[in-house]
Design an enzyme around this catalytic site. Structure first.
Site, PDB file in Angstrom:
ATOM      1  N   SER A 124       0.843  -1.200   0.000  1.00  0.00           N
ATOM      2  CA  SER A 124       0.000   0.000   0.000  1.00  0.00           C
ATOM      3  C   SER A 124       0.876   1.247   0.000  1.00  0.00           C
ATOM      4  O   SER A 124       1.664   1.475   0.923  1.00  0.00           O
ATOM      5  CB  SER A 124      -0.902   0.013   1.234  1.00  0.00           C
ATOM      6  N   HIS A 184      -1.524  -1.038  -4.310  1.00  0.00           N
ATOM      7  CA  HIS A 184      -2.758  -0.582  -3.658  1.00  0.00           C
ATOM      8  C   HIS A 184      -2.646   0.909  -3.366  1.00  0.00           C
ATOM      9  O   HIS A 184      -1.657   1.363  -2.781  1.00  0.00           O
ATOM     10  CB  HIS A 184      -2.937  -1.378  -2.364  1.00  0.00           C
ATOM     11  N   ASP A 228      -4.669   4.203  -1.642  1.00  0.00           N
ATOM     12  CA  ASP A 228      -5.740   4.571  -0.714  1.00  0.00           C
ATOM     13  C   ASP A 228      -6.169   6.010  -0.926  1.00  0.00           C
ATOM     14  O   ASP A 228      -5.376   6.932  -0.710  1.00  0.00           O
ATOM     15  CB  ASP A 228      -5.242   4.424   0.730  1.00  0.00           C
ATOM     16  N   MET A 254      -8.588   8.960   0.308  1.00  0.00           N
ATOM     17  CA  MET A 254      -9.388   9.347   1.489  1.00  0.00           C
ATOM     18  C   MET A 254      -9.859  10.782   1.352  1.00  0.00           C
ATOM     19  O   MET A 254      -9.075  11.656   0.973  1.00  0.00           O
ATOM     20  CB  MET A 254      -8.530   9.233   2.750  1.00  0.00           C
ATOM     21  N   HIS A 304      -8.507   1.985  -3.790  1.00  0.00           N
ATOM     22  CA  HIS A 304      -9.451   1.831  -2.678  1.00  0.00           C
ATOM     23  C   HIS A 304     -10.030   3.201  -2.346  1.00  0.00           C
ATOM     24  O   HIS A 304      -9.341   4.042  -1.773  1.00  0.00           O
ATOM     25  CB  HIS A 304      -8.666   1.219  -1.491  1.00  0.00           C
ATOM     26  N   MET A 350     -12.077   5.546  -0.255  1.00  0.00           N
ATOM     27  CA  MET A 350     -12.716   5.786   1.044  1.00  0.00           C
ATOM     28  C   MET A 350     -13.380   7.153   0.961  1.00  0.00           C
ATOM     29  O   MET A 350     -12.880   8.149   1.511  1.00  0.00           O
ATOM     30  CB  MET A 350     -11.666   5.708   2.159  1.00  0.00           C
ATOM     31  N   MET A 373     -12.086  -5.071   5.430  1.00  0.00           N
ATOM     32  CA  MET A 373     -11.142  -4.218   6.176  1.00  0.00           C
ATOM     33  C   MET A 373     -10.833  -4.883   7.517  1.00  0.00           C
ATOM     34  O   MET A 373     -11.740  -5.287   8.247  1.00  0.00           O
ATOM     35  CB  MET A 373     -11.735  -2.830   6.429  1.00  0.00           C
ATOM     36  N   ASP A 402      -7.092  -5.867   4.342  1.00  0.00           N
ATOM     37  CA  ASP A 402      -6.345  -4.600   4.324  1.00  0.00           C
ATOM     38  C   ASP A 402      -6.367  -4.016   5.726  1.00  0.00           C
ATOM     39  O   ASP A 402      -7.439  -3.724   6.264  1.00  0.00           O
ATOM     40  CB  ASP A 402      -7.047  -3.661   3.327  1.00  0.00           C
TER      41      ASP A 402
HETATM   42  C1  DX5 Z   1      -6.236   2.004   5.786  1.00  0.00           C
HETATM   43  C2  DX5 Z   1      -5.872   1.725   4.359  1.00  0.00           C
HETATM   44  C3  DX5 Z   1      -4.812   0.697   4.197  1.00  0.00           C
HETATM   45  C4  DX5 Z   1      -3.488   1.053   4.814  1.00  0.00           C
HETATM   46  C5  DX5 Z   1      -2.957  -0.211   5.407  1.00  0.00           C
HETATM   47  O1  DX5 Z   1      -7.286   2.877   5.815  1.00  0.00           O
HETATM   48  O2  DX5 Z   1      -7.011   1.268   3.645  1.00  0.00           O
HETATM   49  O3  DX5 Z   1      -4.632   0.296   2.844  1.00  0.00           O
HETATM   50  O4  DX5 Z   1      -2.553   1.558   3.893  1.00  0.00           O
HETATM   51  O5  DX5 Z   1      -1.831   0.074   6.130  1.00  0.00           O
HETATM   52  P1  DX5 Z   1      -1.140  -0.957   7.131  1.00  0.00           P
HETATM   53  O6  DX5 Z   1      -0.765  -2.158   6.307  1.00  0.00           O
HETATM   54  O7  DX5 Z   1       0.003  -0.186   7.640  1.00  0.00           O
HETATM   55  O8  DX5 Z   1      -2.167  -1.318   8.171  1.00  0.00           O
HETATM   56 ZN    ZN Z   2      -6.645   0.387   1.589  1.00  0.00          ZN
END
Ligand code: DX5
Ligand code: ZN
Length: 224
Positions: A8, A33, A35, A37, A66, A68, A137, A176
């Site tokens: 990620s 991956h 993220d 947000m 992903h 969010m 998750m 994840d």
């Molecule tokens: C959290 C994200 C993850 C995050 C995971 O909201 O969706 O993808 O990057 O990070 P680790 O592996 O450090 O928990």
């Molecule tokens: Zn993620």
């Protein structure tokens, strides 16, 4: 079923996102991956479609995006154009989820659905045959570096069993949050074949070695 390991980018050095993306690829990652947000659906803001475009130019492996976001339906066009191969939205988001998954597919991108740790997995069942991938998750989304929530394990098994019952043999199930060389194993035993890992892989002394160890562990533990 193929095991896939996805570093990620959230855990990468943001001053060097291009070389950090390439690092994942040369270390044997199956996909990258990313993220996204919005500071509303989750209490944090990360990066947007321009970073997906940067990654698209930097690497050849598929981009697993992903979202969010409270309103992912408003943004899928731009994430598709940026070069996403998979776009995951949350079942808890404020949009017509089925219609949004269909729009993602029509844009030529693989749709995926995500559930938070406290969401009833049965909420995903009506869309299981409309997606290529399910994300369970294993932390509450918003931040990297959190601790794996073990109580999500029965949800992974429930989703895989339902997929088996529906003859969805190719359905990818991903986890994840807090995934490392220890926590990956119980997930694989419960039907998970795709593993997102941020902190554990980007902080590893040798990412290539840890990706290969994670893959071996998961291949050995996998029970579909
Ligand atoms: C959290 C994200 C993850 C995050 C995971 O909201 O969706 O993808 O990057 O990070 P680790 O592996 O450090 O928990
Ligand atoms: Zn993620």
């Amino acid at each position: 079923m193929k095991i896939k390991i996805l570093p990620s980018l959230l855990a990468a050095d943001f001053g060097r996102l291009e070389s950090e993306s390439k690092k994942a690829e040369v270390s044997g990652a199956d996909e990258l991956h990313l993220d996204i947000m919005d500071g509303h659906f989750v209490p944090n803001i990360s990066f947007g479609a321009d970073v997906v475009s940067m990654a698209r130019k930097a690497v050849r492996i598929p981009l697993n995006v992903h979202l969010m976001l409270s309103r992912p339906d408003k943004y899928i066009d731009r994430f598709a154009k940026a070069g996403s191969d998979t776009i995951l939205i949350h079942i808890e988001s404020e949009c017509d989820v089925t219609a949004t998954l269909e729009s993602i597919r029509q844009l030529g991108v693989r749709p995926g659905i995500t559930m938070n740790p406290d969401t009833d997995p049965a909420r995903l069942f009506p869309v299981l045959d409309k997606v290529g991938i399910i994300l369970c998750m294993t932390v509450f989304p918003g931040y990297g570096g959190q601790k794996f929530i073990e109580t999500v394990v029965p949800s992974m098994r429930a989703v895989r069993n339902k997929a088996n019952e529906m003859n969805l043999a190719d359905l990818d199930i991903m986890v994840d949050g807090g995934i490392d060389l220890n926590t990956c194993e119980v997930c694989a035993k419960n039907g998970v074949n795709c593993f997102v890992a941020g902190s554990s892989l980007y902080r590893a002394a040798d990412m290539r070695n840890d990706i290969s160890l994670m893959r071996e562990k998961c291949e050995r533990a996998l029970i579909i």
